[in-house]
Scaffold this motif. Structure first.
Motif, PDB file in Angstrom:
ATOM      1  N   ALA A 158      -4.696  -8.867   1.631  1.00 54.79           N
ATOM      2  CA  ALA A 158      -5.556  -7.835   1.048  1.00 54.79           C
ATOM      3  C   ALA A 158      -5.721  -6.687   2.030  1.00 54.79           C
ATOM      4  N   THR A 181      -7.791  -3.689   2.931  1.00 53.77           N
ATOM      5  CA  THR A 181      -9.048  -2.991   2.689  1.00 53.77           C
ATOM      6  C   THR A 181      -8.897  -1.519   3.083  1.00 53.77           C
ATOM      7  N   GLU A 182      -9.865  -0.725   2.703  1.00 52.42           N
ATOM      8  CA  GLU A 182      -9.825   0.701   3.056  1.00 52.42           C
ATOM      9  C   GLU A 182      -9.850   0.872   4.569  1.00 52.42           C
ATOM     10  N   GLU A 183     -10.665   0.057   5.250  1.00 49.41           N
ATOM     11  CA  GLU A 183     -10.742   0.130   6.705  1.00 49.41           C
ATOM     12  C   GLU A 183      -9.401  -0.221   7.343  1.00 49.41           C
ATOM     13  N   CYS A 184      -8.765  -1.282   6.840  1.00 51.25           N
ATOM     14  CA  CYS A 184      -7.453  -1.683   7.364  1.00 51.25           C
ATOM     15  C   CYS A 184      -6.407  -0.620   7.089  1.00 51.25           C
ATOM     16  N   TYR A 195       0.823  -1.214   0.000  1.00 53.57           N
ATOM     17  CA  TYR A 195       0.000   0.000   0.000  1.00 53.57           C
ATOM     18  C   TYR A 195       0.854   1.259   0.000  1.00 53.57           C
ATOM     19  N   SER A 244      -9.982  -9.120   8.822  1.00 58.27           N
ATOM     20  CA  SER A 244      -9.688  -9.316   7.404  1.00 58.27           C
ATOM     21  C   SER A 244      -9.420 -10.803   7.183  1.00 58.27           C
TER      22      SER A 244
END
Length: 203
Positions: free
Chosen positions: A187, A189-192, A43, A182
């Motif tokens: 992966a 996620t936006e929340e993570c 990311y 998760s």
């Protein structure tokens, strides 16, 4: 590199050492470590590595599943990050020599892990659980190390009820962040992403 029982880190290293340890088995320490690694490497596009500082053999199984084979050489490259299985002081020295921006160390459990090395990390995360059969170990770790005056760490949990988390905060003054669930550690996620951005930025 060893010196009187302690690892001596090379002076040329500018890597940030991030220690992760669980208060018991099955609390999600390795899952969290891989999630954080993929956040930093995939990311944020940082050069990052994860070292397995325990004897579970999880990384060897991970290598076989992801690459189709097990190699003697270290590290193993999966997606944008490096994994050091069955790591120790030698692998840590090698990783520091490679000048990663972030070196994560999965110490396994507090009972089995190298606590001396954990406390020497720049950032420290303790993974616990509020599940009925695991919450006492979480409380014991927090209280024991608070009394001994250890350096600060961030307490995290994914399992257990929100009610128990609030009760721990009220009764024992244990401030714990909830790790977003998760199913896939690879992966982000936006929340993570928001969660990791917050906890990594905090001192």
């Amino acid at each position: 590199m060893e010196g009187k029982g302690k690892t001596v880190y090379p002076v040329f290293s500018k890597s940030r050492l991030i220690g992760i340890i669980g208060t018991g088995h099955g609390v999600g320490c390795t899952h969290f470590s891989i999630m954080l690694l993929n956040y930093l490497a995939g990311y944020l596009r940082r050069e990052a590595a994860l070292l397995e500082f325990h004897s579970s053999g999880d990384f060897e199984r991970l290598e076989e599943i992801c690459t189709g084979k097990i190699q003697d050489k270290k590290p193993c490259r999966i997606l944008q990050a490096d994994y050091y299985k069955n790591a120790g002081a030698g692998e840590l020295e090698e990783a520091l020599g490679r000048k990663y921006e972030d070196i994560l160390i999965d110490f396994g459990t507090a009972e089995e892990g190298n606590m001396g090395e954990f406390w020497r990390c720049d950032s420290r995360f303790v993974i616990g659980s509020f599940s009925e059969w695991q919450q006492e170990r979480f409380r014991e770790f927090e209280m024991k190390n608070r009394i001994s005056g250890k350096k600060s760490w961030k307490s995290l949990a994914v399992f257990g009820s929100e009610e128990t988390r609030r009760e721990f905060a009220r009764r024992y003054r244990i401030r714990t962040e909830r790790i977003p669930f998760s199913a896939d550690a690879f992966a982000v996620t936006e929340e993570c992403g928001k969660f990791f951005g917050k906890i990594i930025a905090e001192k």
